[in-house]
Design a protein around this motif. Sequence first.
Motif, PDB file in Angstrom:
ATOM      1  N   LEU A 186       0.839  -1.188   0.000  1.00 56.75           N
ATOM      2  CA  LEU A 186       0.000   0.000   0.000  1.00 56.75           C
ATOM      3  C   LEU A 186       0.878   1.243   0.000  1.00 56.75           C
ATOM      4  N   GLY A 187       0.569   2.169  -0.878  1.00 55.76           N
ATOM      5  CA  GLY A 187       1.197   3.482  -0.854  1.00 55.76           C
ATOM      6  C   GLY A 187       0.276   4.458  -0.143  1.00 55.76           C
ATOM      7  N   ILE A 188       0.826   5.307   0.687  1.00 54.93           N
ATOM      8  CA  ILE A 188       0.030   6.317   1.397  1.00 54.93           C
ATOM      9  C   ILE A 188       0.693   7.671   1.219  1.00 54.93           C
ATOM     10  N   ILE A 189      -0.060   8.619   0.709  1.00 56.08           N
ATOM     11  CA  ILE A 189       0.442   9.989   0.543  1.00 56.08           C
ATOM     12  C   ILE A 189      -0.225  10.852   1.607  1.00 56.08           C
ATOM     13  N   GLY A 190       0.593  11.292   2.557  1.00 57.05           N
ATOM     14  CA  GLY A 190       0.079  12.028   3.706  1.00 57.05           C
ATOM     15  C   GLY A 190       0.048  11.120   4.919  1.00 57.05           C
ATOM     16  N   LEU A 191       1.024  11.262   5.799  1.00 61.56           N
ATOM     17  CA  LEU A 191       1.158  10.348   6.936  1.00 61.56           C
ATOM     18  C   LEU A 191       0.854  11.054   8.256  1.00 61.56           C
ATOM     19  N   GLY A 192      -0.214  11.840   8.239  1.00 67.32           N
ATOM     20  CA  GLY A 192      -0.654  12.517   9.457  1.00 67.32           C
ATOM     21  C   GLY A 192      -1.443  11.599  10.357  1.00 67.32           C
ATOM     22  N   LEU A 205      -3.206   4.540   9.700  1.00 69.16           N
ATOM     23  CA  LEU A 205      -3.464   3.462   8.745  1.00 69.16           C
ATOM     24  C   LEU A 205      -2.175   2.719   8.423  1.00 69.16           C
ATOM     25  N   ALA A 206      -1.078   3.465   8.297  1.00 68.39           N
ATOM     26  CA  ALA A 206       0.207   2.843   8.009  1.00 68.39           C
ATOM     27  C   ALA A 206       0.633   1.913   9.135  1.00 68.39           C
ATOM     28  N   LYS A 207       0.449   2.345  10.384  1.00 68.62           N
ATOM     29  CA  LYS A 207       0.794   1.499  11.529  1.00 68.62           C
ATOM     30  C   LYS A 207      -0.041   0.223  11.542  1.00 68.62           C
ATOM     31  N   GLN A 208      -1.335   0.381  11.323  1.00 71.48           N
ATOM     32  CA  GLN A 208      -2.208  -0.785  11.315  1.00 71.48           C
ATOM     33  C   GLN A 208      -1.826  -1.746  10.197  1.00 71.48           C
ATOM     34  N   ALA A 209      -1.540  -1.181   9.024  1.00 71.44           N
ATOM     35  CA  ALA A 209      -1.221  -2.012   7.862  1.00 71.44           C
ATOM     36  C   ALA A 209       0.043  -2.837   8.094  1.00 71.44           C
ATOM     37  N   THR A 210       1.087  -2.207   8.625  1.00 69.49           N
ATOM     38  CA  THR A 210       2.335  -2.948   8.832  1.00 69.49           C
ATOM     39  C   THR A 210       2.150  -4.072   9.834  1.00 69.49           C
ATOM     40  N   GLU A 211       1.288  -3.858  10.822  1.00 64.44           N
ATOM     41  CA  GLU A 211       1.021  -4.906  11.807  1.00 64.44           C
ATOM     42  C   GLU A 211       0.237  -6.070  11.212  1.00 64.44           C
ATOM     43  N   ARG A 226       8.826  11.463  10.068  1.00 62.96           N
ATOM     44  CA  ARG A 226       8.036  10.367  10.642  1.00 62.96           C
ATOM     45  C   ARG A 226       8.888   9.197  11.144  1.00 62.96           C
ATOM     46  N   PRO A 227       9.815   9.445  12.085  1.00 67.15           N
ATOM     47  CA  PRO A 227      10.635   8.346  12.604  1.00 67.15           C
ATOM     48  C   PRO A 227       9.826   7.271  13.301  1.00 67.15           C
ATOM     49  N   GLU A 228       8.703   7.656  13.929  1.00 70.32           N
ATOM     50  CA  GLU A 228       7.880   6.655  14.616  1.00 70.32           C
ATOM     51  C   GLU A 228       7.293   5.644  13.649  1.00 70.32           C
ATOM     52  N   LEU A 229       7.058   6.063  12.395  1.00 69.59           N
ATOM     53  CA  LEU A 229       6.555   5.136  11.378  1.00 69.59           C
ATOM     54  C   LEU A 229       7.686   4.285  10.815  1.00 69.59           C
ATOM     55  N   VAL A 284       7.613   1.187   8.156  1.00 70.40           N
ATOM     56  CA  VAL A 284       7.084   1.940   7.025  1.00 70.40           C
ATOM     57  C   VAL A 284       8.246   2.604   6.275  1.00 70.40           C
ATOM     58  N   THR A 285       8.248   2.484   4.973  1.00 67.74           N
ATOM     59  CA  THR A 285       9.221   3.214   4.150  1.00 67.74           C
ATOM     60  C   THR A 285       8.689   4.623   3.926  1.00 67.74           C
ATOM     61  N   VAL A 286       9.391   5.622   4.438  1.00 70.84           N
ATOM     62  CA  VAL A 286       8.915   7.005   4.360  1.00 70.84           C
ATOM     63  C   VAL A 286       9.783   7.782   3.377  1.00 70.84           C
ATOM     64  N   LEU A 287       9.138   8.278   2.324  1.00 69.63           N
ATOM     65  CA  LEU A 287       9.805   9.092   1.322  1.00 69.63           C
ATOM     66  C   LEU A 287       9.423  10.555   1.518  1.00 69.63           C
TER      67      LEU A 287
END
Length: 337
Positions: free
Chosen positions: A3-9, A15-21, A34-37, A42-45
Amino acid sequence: MELGIIGLGSIGGNLAKQATEKDIDVVGCDTADRPELKDKGVTVLDSGEYEELANRLDAPRVIYLSLPAGELIDEQLDELVKHLDEGDVVMDGGNSFWRDSMRREERVWEDGIYYLDTGTSGGPPGARDGACFMVGGREEGFEIAEPILDELSVDGGLLHVGPPGSGHFVKLVHNGVEFGMLQSIAEGVELLEAGDFDVDLEDVFNNWSNGSVIRSWLVELMRDQIGEDNYEDVPNYIEDTGEVNWLVQEAFKGETPIPVISQSVTELFKSRGNQEHAYQAIAAMRHGFGTHPFGEDDDILKERVTGRVDNVSRSHLEKDKERKEAVRPKDRMDLDD
């Protein structure tokens, strides 16, 4: 799954945290680091690195936009689709106007890219633990995104509503219903505070959260907020992003009566003090036709409180701006005088 996510607020990040789990590989773009992600895998670009985003996802790519509604969606979409291929799926998870979503869907479909208007409810807690999705768009595009959305939704919380635009339309109606419910609960608080009984609001809302007809997440949230130490310091000013205004405008255009939702929007306007002259004008006219006094008047107050013999009228609640304590009319006067 990827999944790609644009906007990690607050929404995209949760959603990113849930998805990786749930073993979904997430590649996101954001203006912040976003170091916590990253710690979650999560790969953060950086914001706008859409070529790299596309390179890191296998086709058909599924990308979720978690961005504020408006021109920003169009700007980022223009850049994103340059790096996508036919059969890829873009989901707009924000509160976009459904007619904008229909226009955007037509535009990207020219390149064979699916555009799903993905109304998302549940707030940050839902994004973290299981959201509610209302999805509009072509059936084939939904089928591509469905396995991921199914993982990220609460049980029963995923619905393909219909054609492009329908998802954001249903989400907008949802938000209108939410406004009406919020206003009703708020008026209940007002009645309890202004009543003759010294009730414990937190206890009342806890009671209502267990088995009552009106039990709901909003009632539970009210209970929890009352229990916070800073509840009395919450300002009266209410801000909102304005999307329910669109619903009211559409209702008027179609002559669909929605008095509760319309009034709930008006109440938000009133909280902002936008009317500087209206009550002054009313006072002037009342003085003109009935010589009613300007400002506070003890005799009029006494008549308002005692005018009904059985004295069961609702106590009008005023606020001492400094103490923020309830000041009822009967507390301001000696009825034995």
